[in-house]
Design a protein around this motif. Structure first.
Motif, PDB file in Angstrom:
ATOM      1  N   PRO A 151       0.972  -1.258  -0.109  1.00  0.00           N
ATOM      2  CA  PRO A 151       0.156   0.096   0.065  1.00  0.00           C
ATOM      3  C   PRO A 151       0.821   1.453  -0.042  1.00  0.00           C
ATOM      4  O   PRO A 151       0.573   2.321  -0.269  1.00  0.00           O
ATOM      5  N   ALA A 152       2.076   1.279   0.438  1.00  0.00           N
ATOM      6  CA  ALA A 152       2.950   2.427   0.527  1.00  0.00           C
ATOM      7  C   ALA A 152       3.803   2.580  -0.933  1.00  0.00           C
ATOM      8  O   ALA A 152       4.080   3.847  -0.885  1.00  0.00           O
ATOM      9  N   ARG A 153       3.810   1.392  -1.394  1.00  0.00           N
ATOM     10  CA  ARG A 153       4.474   1.577  -2.740  1.00  0.00           C
ATOM     11  C   ARG A 153       3.824   0.704  -3.698  1.00  0.00           C
ATOM     12  O   ARG A 153       4.118  -0.516  -3.983  1.00  0.00           O
ATOM     13  N   ALA A 216       1.414  -0.848   8.523  1.00  0.00           N
ATOM     14  CA  ALA A 216       2.225  -0.576   9.706  1.00  0.00           C
ATOM     15  C   ALA A 216       3.385  -0.878  10.136  1.00  0.00           C
ATOM     16  O   ALA A 216       4.062  -0.661  10.928  1.00  0.00           O
ATOM     17  N   ARG A 217       3.948  -1.710   9.091  1.00  0.00           N
ATOM     18  CA  ARG A 217       5.342  -2.280   9.188  1.00  0.00           C
ATOM     19  C   ARG A 217       5.893  -2.120   7.907  1.00  0.00           C
ATOM     20  O   ARG A 217       6.097  -3.223   6.987  1.00  0.00           O
ATOM     21  N   PRO A 218       6.533  -0.997   7.177  1.00  0.00           N
ATOM     22  CA  PRO A 218       6.933  -0.912   5.878  1.00  0.00           C
ATOM     23  C   PRO A 218       8.030  -2.055   5.567  1.00  0.00           C
ATOM     24  O   PRO A 218       8.996  -2.080   6.152  1.00  0.00           O
ATOM     25  N   ASP A 262      -7.353  -1.124  10.075  1.00  0.00           N
ATOM     26  CA  ASP A 262      -6.442  -1.073  10.728  1.00  0.00           C
ATOM     27  C   ASP A 262      -5.241  -2.018  10.440  1.00  0.00           C
ATOM     28  O   ASP A 262      -5.244  -3.045  10.347  1.00  0.00           O
ATOM     29  N   PRO A 263      -4.014  -1.162   9.859  1.00  0.00           N
ATOM     30  CA  PRO A 263      -2.937  -2.240   9.350  1.00  0.00           C
ATOM     31  C   PRO A 263      -2.330  -2.949  10.219  1.00  0.00           C
ATOM     32  O   PRO A 263      -1.297  -3.868  10.021  1.00  0.00           O
ATOM     33  N   ARG A 264      -2.681  -2.933  11.807  1.00  0.00           N
ATOM     34  CA  ARG A 264      -1.812  -3.658  12.725  1.00  0.00           C
ATOM     35  C   ARG A 264      -2.503  -4.734  12.714  1.00  0.00           C
ATOM     36  O   ARG A 264      -1.939  -5.924  13.392  1.00  0.00           O
ATOM     37  N   SER A 284      -4.252 -11.192  14.775  1.00  0.00           N
ATOM     38  CA  SER A 284      -3.115 -10.744  15.414  1.00  0.00           C
ATOM     39  C   SER A 284      -3.376  -9.157  15.502  1.00  0.00           C
ATOM     40  O   SER A 284      -3.801  -8.713  14.630  1.00  0.00           O
ATOM     41  N   ARG A 285      -3.323  -8.431  16.797  1.00  0.00           N
ATOM     42  CA  ARG A 285      -3.630  -6.928  16.902  1.00  0.00           C
ATOM     43  C   ARG A 285      -2.320  -6.226  16.850  1.00  0.00           C
ATOM     44  O   ARG A 285      -2.250  -5.048  16.962  1.00  0.00           O
ATOM     45  N   ASP A 286      -1.098  -6.856  16.748  1.00  0.00           N
ATOM     46  CA  ASP A 286       0.152  -6.050  16.790  1.00  0.00           C
ATOM     47  C   ASP A 286       1.052  -6.807  15.511  1.00  0.00           C
ATOM     48  O   ASP A 286       2.123  -6.936  15.635  1.00  0.00           O
ATOM     49  N   VAL A 287       0.666  -6.552  14.422  1.00  0.00           N
ATOM     50  CA  VAL A 287       1.360  -6.798  12.950  1.00  0.00           C
ATOM     51  C   VAL A 287       2.049  -8.370  13.552  1.00  0.00           C
ATOM     52  O   VAL A 287       3.172  -8.275  12.684  1.00  0.00           O
ATOM     53  N   GLY A 288       1.195  -9.242  13.847  1.00  0.00           N
ATOM     54  CA  GLY A 288       2.032 -10.670  13.698  1.00  0.00           C
ATOM     55  C   GLY A 288       2.757 -11.105  14.695  1.00  0.00           C
ATOM     56  O   GLY A 288       3.243 -12.233  14.808  1.00  0.00           O
TER      57      GLY A 288
END
Length: 354
Positions: A151-153, A216-218, A262-264, A284-288
């Motif tokens: 989503p960022a690139r 949430a984690r590029p 929410d990307p997390r 997962s609520r914390d990006v895995g």
């Protein structure tokens, strides 16, 4: 234009595995307990492997089938086959470009990626979307099961292949790199070796089912394969085991998605095996980093195959088992309902909602 008063729908796609089973696409509207098989414009025998709803106009729905891609502009009431090669190429995944919805990508078997720049009317094969064949399966050919864009690139894309690992493009699909070298190294570990349908123990780690990227984690990519969940913190250059077995007794991973709200938040379908009598949905609520079971009270009688997240309503989540149980929540997981697809559905691949 989107009709704001139109109800949301859930769609499920299935293959017809024998003359005694039922395949195709099935739809149910919010508040309705009946499933309708959608047929208008589709072949009499339709194997549906992918369903993609347009990100801003839910009236538009795309299908990936064994006879190519189809499009509906009225939520499945009518279908048209798109201008795609009629040469036996099967479509297993469809991606709508995140910032330019007129651009579509289709992942296929035999392995390939096609691109359309006119909403699906015409397609061209991306000639450099190839992957080394390291494992030859006896019962099916390698296929591109999932395509995703960062989503960022948005020009950075990843493809998960069954059974072929991962490949990446940094230029919108024009060129591709193999991102499987670390998966091959991991496949040498005794607990990650798996041979079911070939003569190679690499099979399990290259058995890619889904891939996703979180804003949430590029630079981090998440991968669902037969042997569990894996992540790359360097855009596919290397891979690490997420050790999903710390949180779930079931580790066969069929699907993984990032929440559009929410990307997390990540969701993953976990089961004992490709064909089993159990399945579950974890979040997962914390990006895995950690995972908990999300589908409280669900009793899946077969492998959990896919999860769908509603783009406009974060409280709506659906998942589907191989033999046609559809589980859904409309209150963020507090309560769940269960519906059954029509008798005869035995080989479900995909679910979508919108």
């Amino acid at each position: 234009m989107t009709n704001p008063s139109a109800p949301s729908h859930v769609y499920v796609g299935a293959a017809r595995s024998s003359s005694k089973t039922l395949g195709g696409i099935f739809r149910r509207a919010d508040g309705d307990d009946r499933w309708t098989q959608l047929k208008n414009g589709l072949p009499e025998v339709t194997h549906v492997q992918a369903i993609t709803i347009h990100p801003t106009n839910p009236d538009v729905v795309y299908l990936g089938t064994r006879t190519g891609p189809y499009r509906s502009t009225d939520r499945g009431e009518h279908w048209e086959r798109l201008g795609f090669p009629d040469d036996g190429t099967e479509v297993w995944s469809i991606l709508v470009h995140p910032t330019n919805p007129r651009t579509l990508y289709a992942g296929t078997s035999p392995v390939g990626v096609f691109r359309s720049d006119d909403g699906g009317d015409t397609w061209r094969r991306l000639q450099k979307a190839v992957q080394p064949e390291r494992v030859k399966m006896k019962s099916f050919g390698c296929r591109v099961m999932r395509l995703v864009a960062d989503p960022a690139r948005p020009e950075e894309m990843y493809a998960a292949l069954e059974v072929g690992g991962v490949m990446r493009s940094l230029d919108g699909g024009e060129t591709w790199d193999d991102c499987s070298s670390d998966l091959l190294k991991l496949a040498e570990l005794p607990h990650l070796k798996s041979t079911i349908d070939s003569d190679s123990h690499l099979e399990g780690m290259l058995d890619g089912h889904a891939v996703c990227v979180s804003a949430a984690r590029p630079g981090t990519v998440f991968l669902a394969v037969r042997m569990g969940l894996f992540q790359s913190a360097d855009r596919g250059a290397s891979w690490q085991n997420m050790d999903i077995g710390r949180f779930s007794p079931l580790t066969y991973s069929r699907d993984i998605l990032v929440s559009p709200h929410d990307p997390r938040d990540l969701y993953a379908c976990l089961s004992p095996a490709a064909r089993s009598v159990d399945g579950s949905l974890y979040r997962s609520r914390d990006v895995g980093e950690t995972w908990t079971r999300f589908d409280h009270g669900v009793k899946a009688g077969s492998t959990m195959m896919a999860v769908a997240l509603h783009r406009r309503d974060p409280n709506q989540v659906y998942c589907v088992s191989r033999h046609g149980q559809v589980f859904g929540t409309q209150d963020g997981g507090r309560t769940w309902s269960e519906q059954h697809l029509p008798d005869g559905v035995q080989d479900v691949y995909t679910v979508a909602c919108g």
